[in-house]
Design an enzyme around this catalytic site. Structure first.
Site, PDB file in Angstrom:
ATOM      1  N   LYS A   1      15.989  -4.370 -15.399  1.00  0.00           N
ATOM      2  CA  LYS A   1      14.883  -5.134 -14.827  1.00  0.00           C
ATOM      3  C   LYS A   1      13.887  -4.204 -14.159  1.00  0.00           C
ATOM      4  O   LYS A   1      14.168  -3.017 -13.926  1.00  0.00           O
ATOM      5  CB  LYS A   1      15.419  -6.145 -13.808  1.00  0.00           C
ATOM      6  CG  LYS A   1      16.157  -5.527 -12.624  1.00  0.00           C
ATOM      7  CD  LYS A   1      16.714  -6.600 -11.701  1.00  0.00           C
ATOM      8  CE  LYS A   1      17.436  -5.971 -10.514  1.00  0.00           C
ATOM      9  NZ  LYS A   1      17.909  -6.974  -9.568  1.00  0.00           N
TER      10      LYS A   1
ATOM     11  N   TYR B   1      -8.884  12.616   4.724  1.00  0.00           N
ATOM     12  CA  TYR B   1      -9.513  11.528   5.466  1.00  0.00           C
ATOM     13  C   TYR B   1      -9.181  11.578   6.962  1.00  0.00           C
ATOM     14  O   TYR B   1      -8.057  11.916   7.348  1.00  0.00           O
ATOM     15  CB  TYR B   1      -9.072  10.171   4.907  1.00  0.00           C
ATOM     16  CG  TYR B   1      -9.743   9.804   3.600  1.00  0.00           C
ATOM     17  CD1 TYR B   1     -11.125   9.615   3.520  1.00  0.00           C
ATOM     18  CD2 TYR B   1      -8.985   9.631   2.444  1.00  0.00           C
ATOM     19  CE1 TYR B   1     -11.731   9.265   2.329  1.00  0.00           C
ATOM     20  CE2 TYR B   1      -9.586   9.280   1.245  1.00  0.00           C
ATOM     21  CZ  TYR B   1     -10.961   9.104   1.192  1.00  0.00           C
ATOM     22  OH  TYR B   1     -11.563   8.764   0.012  1.00  0.00           O
TER      23      TYR B   1
END
Length: 826
Positions: free
Chosen positions: A495, A721
């Site tokens: 999955k 940043y």
């Protein structure tokens, strides 16, 4: 040459049944011993099995090939070496009955090996075995006819299979031997019977299989028990362990008493090596600067000097050395194709291996091969290409594209061949529309530059890739199998795109290993696997009622966890007039996520009793704390609750359903509760929940990228940043093209995390950006384009998870679909 005048002895021993009975001391049961094997096999899945095959049915801890004899008989195989004869095939074939099939194939190989009177070289060590073998083959091939084991066929079965495949005339054998457990090397020594021994680098690989590092070394050097000469880096502690009758030939960077003293000088990615021995001093320049490659080159030169190769010849050949690609890689191609990249070498034995991998990984029924001229050392050209024709026919290759003067002439009578004289001629006529919805094997000798073909066939090139090691997946699967009884079934969870690693490709491998069930989360995942050709039973763990009709259409089996869900499915089954459709009943024993609680069992029983629309294939539950032995009492309570609810259900069902409750940690910690089936999840992908588990599991996923740019940043400047990282002194900073949009958590930035560049840690500076990150390479020798390991063996996913306060599942499943996946097998 030291033995250049040795008489080459023709291969006269035929693998007749009478010979094999004699060699492995077997008892014959069958109709006729009038049979000569031209193909030896241990893999029931290979398309190369047929009426010329002798099949050794090996019974191991995790598998029993005897279970597939009927399937092999249907393919035309009529002769088998077995430990027992299953009743349903007793009179359908011919059998040699032995005590142990693995020992039988080894004994057969020992007998077959004895016919060859040319010398064999035995190579072992922790690292570099295959590289040294392949480089020696290249370096010596102008002066010798060499036979060697293909790829990494160095195991207890790989070595005998390689010996039994020898056909032709040679004057030198080069065989590597690998072990992972005590008492294995003598088997390989008896088979290879080396005259010369080479010990490569001894590291920590497979240390866990031995009492200590010294024990492993002692085991490895058993390969050299009867060697006249042994070659290694000078090491007094190891040298004293060698047999006294062996002449030891050493090399060293620091000890001038070594037979070969070496100095090195690195410059612009190349290395100049200067060699000095008792008679000569000379230099060579090699196109490598990493320590492993340098050591492997020296090992080769040391052996070449012993053989008496001329200095000028050594210098010229060594300068032409190249990186050896040890892996078969499956890559997503153009126009919905799958490309199997094996573009750097080709000989008959490696072609057989590549064709098996092609069949194992094929995305489409249509199979194409692009094949160059084949190395023909020791065997007549016509004989070789007749074998190649048979091989391609057995593997049902629909289109054969040949490149080279020889192969084009030899295969031109086949109906499905398109021939080109050169790679350049093929590239000039290349049309992307000529390749659609097919699986393409690209296999060529290095000089043909087939990597240029792969570049055109790949969907697109990426700097950032997630490499998935299919061999590691197989290893991890077998580790968990070793915890189980042979009859216990295994469901493997694929999955969430195979926990982020890849859905179809891993499912195909698991189908190849004949797992009993695959588990997916939602119906659309299962539908995609069915569309890709997966036929293994698939259970859908979180089915939505709206997906039931699609699930039936694609033969997917739903988990049923509620009364309303069961009623909805029964209504659809009744409407479609379906009977005995397989479903799986989920019980809630304490996870409190999904499942029937005890007070609902009575109503569930009444719905299932005498109901012919569905068949309860299994009843299961999920453990909440199987990874935490401090919560052992709660886990045992879950077992008790499960047993109680199951016993109520069993009373009303016409047949006994399969029971399963163990997940990955459950298999490791509570194997006694394996019942009829277990569910293997994260452990398959190399992630265990304890240090004990992690020691034996192999790393599956390696996230790689490259350095985009390097710059010097002065003090008082900042990185990234919000000026999160302030530079205090001049530093060298590399920009890496991967960020949080690729799945790298921002919490891993700001000096908490690191990447690995040239085996050194590079700390992440400032905040991780959407598509990039910056790292400190001030003290790392590197350049633009160098490889960067984001995670794999260092750092490990478990380490990342611990630092940022999450679990490995979240990191693996978070890797973006825009990151290209490459699947490979050694």
């Amino acid at each position: 040459m030291l033995y250049g005048n040795i008489k080459k002895k023709k291969n006269n021993l035929k693998l007749t049944i009478s010979h094999i009975i004699s060699l492995c001391k077997g008892v014959f049961h069958g109709n006729s011993t009038e049979f000569t094997a031209t193909h030896i096999s241990i893999d029931s899945r290979s398309l190369q099995n047929g009426n010329n095959t002798l099949f050794f049915a090996i019974k191991g801890q995790n598998h029993d090939a005897h279970l597939y004899l009927e399937e092999l008989i249907a393919k035309g195989v009529r002769y088998f070496v077995v430990e027992y004869i299953p009743e349903h095939v007793y009179e359908k074939a011919n059998f040699i009955i032995v005590e142990n099939s693995l020992k039988a194939i080894q004994q057969t190989a020992i007998g077959y090996r004895k016919q060859f009177d040319f010398p064999f070289v035995g190579i072992t060590g922790s690292n570099g075995k295959t590289i040294v073998k392949e480089w020696l083959n290249f370096l010596l091939s102008p002066n010798h006819l060499i036979v060697r084991n293909p790829k990494s066929y160095n195991s207890q079965v790989g070595v005998p299979l390689s010996i039994l495949a020898i056909e032709g005339n040679y004057d030198l054998g080069i065989f590597e031997a690998g072990i992972s457990l005590p008492n294995e090397m003598l088997n390989l020594e008896h088979i290879i019977q080396p005259k010369y021994g080479i010990l490569t680098n001894i590291g920590s690989v497979h240390d866990e299989g031995f009492a200590n590092h010294e024990t492993k070394i002692k085991e490895k050097i058993k390969l050299f028990e009867n060697c006249s000469d042994v070659f290694l880096e000078k090491n007094a502690e190891i040298e004293v362990l060698f047999p006294q009758n062996s002449q030891i030939h050493t090399w060293s960077f620091s000890d001038e008493s070594a037979n070969l003293f070496v100095s090195k000088k690195n410059e612009n990615g190349k290395t100049e090596l200067t060699f000095k021995n008792a008679t000569n001093t000379f230099s060579v320049t090699i196109p490598f600067s990493d320590e492993n490659s340098i050591e492997n080159v020296i090992t080769c030169v040391n052996f070449m000097l012993f053989l008496g190769e001329e200095i000028a010849f050594i210098q010229n050949r060594v300068a032409e050395l190249y990186p050896v690609e040890l892996r078969l890689q499956a890559k997503k191609g153009i126009n919905n194709c799958l490309v199997i990249d094996d573009s750097y070498s080709v000989d008959y034995q490696s072609l057989k291996i590549a064709l098996d991998f092609l069949e194992q990984q094929k995305l489409h029924d249509k199979k194409t091969i692009i094949l160059s001229d084949i190395f023909t050392s020791g065997i007549a050209v016509e004989t070789l290409y007749n074998q190649v024709k048979q091989l391609l026919s057995k593997n049902k290759i629909e289109r054969i594209i040949t490149i080279g003067e020889t192969i084009g002439k030899q295969l031109n009578d086949l109906p499905n061949v398109i021939s080109f004289a050169t790679t350049q001629e093929f590239l000039q006529q290349f049309n992307t529309q000529s390749f659609q919805n097919e699986t393409i094997l690209v296999k060529g000798a290095r000089g043909f530059n087939f990597h240029e073909i792969v570049v055109l066939l790949e969907e697109k090139n990426h700097e950032t890739i997630l490499e998935i090691n299919l061999d590691a997946i197989s290893h991890n699967l077998n580790f968990y199998k070793s915890k189980l009884k042979p009859v216990t079934k295994i469901m493997v969870m694929v999955k969430a795109f195979g926990y982020g690693n890849g859905g179809y490709e891993i499912a195909k491998l698991l189908e190849h290993h004949k797992v009993d069930y695959l588990g997916v989360a939602f119906a659309d995942e299962g539908i995609e696997l069915r569309k890709a050709g997966i036929t293994t039973p698939i259970m859908v763990l979180n089915p939505e009622n709206s997906s039931f009709r699609a699930m039936i259409a694609y033969n997917l089996e739903p988990e049923i966890y509620s009364i309303t869900g069961l009623q909805a499915f029964l209504k659809i089954a009744q409407h479609q007039n379906i009977s005995h459709y397989p479903i799986h009943i989920k019980l809630d024993t304490g996870m409190h996520r999904l499942g029937f609680e005890p007070h609902l069992i009575s109503e569930l029983c009444s719905l299932l009793k005498n109901n012919n629309f569905v068949k309860v294939k299994s009843v299961f539950s999920h453990l909440a704390a199987s990874d935490d032995l401090e919560l052992d009492d709660f886990t045992k309570l879950q077992f008790q609750r499960f047993d109680a609810m199951y016993s109520e259900l069993e009373k009303v069902l016409p047949s006994k359903p399969i029971r399963h409750i163990l997940n990955t940690s459950g298999i490791f910690n509570y194997a006694e509760k394996q019942m009829e089936m277990v569910r293997l999840g994260i452990g398959l992908y190399g992630i265990g929940n304890s240090e004990q588990e992690l020691k034996v599991l192999e790393n599956v996923s390696t996230l790689k990228t490259i350095i985009s740019q390097i710059r010097e940043v002065s003090a008082e400047e900042s990185i990234g940043y919000s000026r999160r990282y302030k530079v205090t002194q001049k530093m060298k900073v590399a920009t890496i093209p991967i960020g949080y949009a690729d799945g790298i958590r921002r919490a891993w930035g700001n000096e908490k995390g690191f990447v690995t560049i040239n085996n050194q840690k590079a700390t992440i500076l400032g905040s991780i950006c959407m598509d990039m990150m910056m790292v400190d390479v001030t003290n790392i020798s590197c350049k633009t384009g160098d490889e960067v390991i984001v995670f794999g063996k260092n750092p490990k996913v478990t380490e990342m998870a611990s630092v940022i306060g999450t679990i490995p599942y979240e990191i693996l499943t978070g890797i973006s679909q825009r990151v290209k996946r490459i699947f490979y097998k050694n």
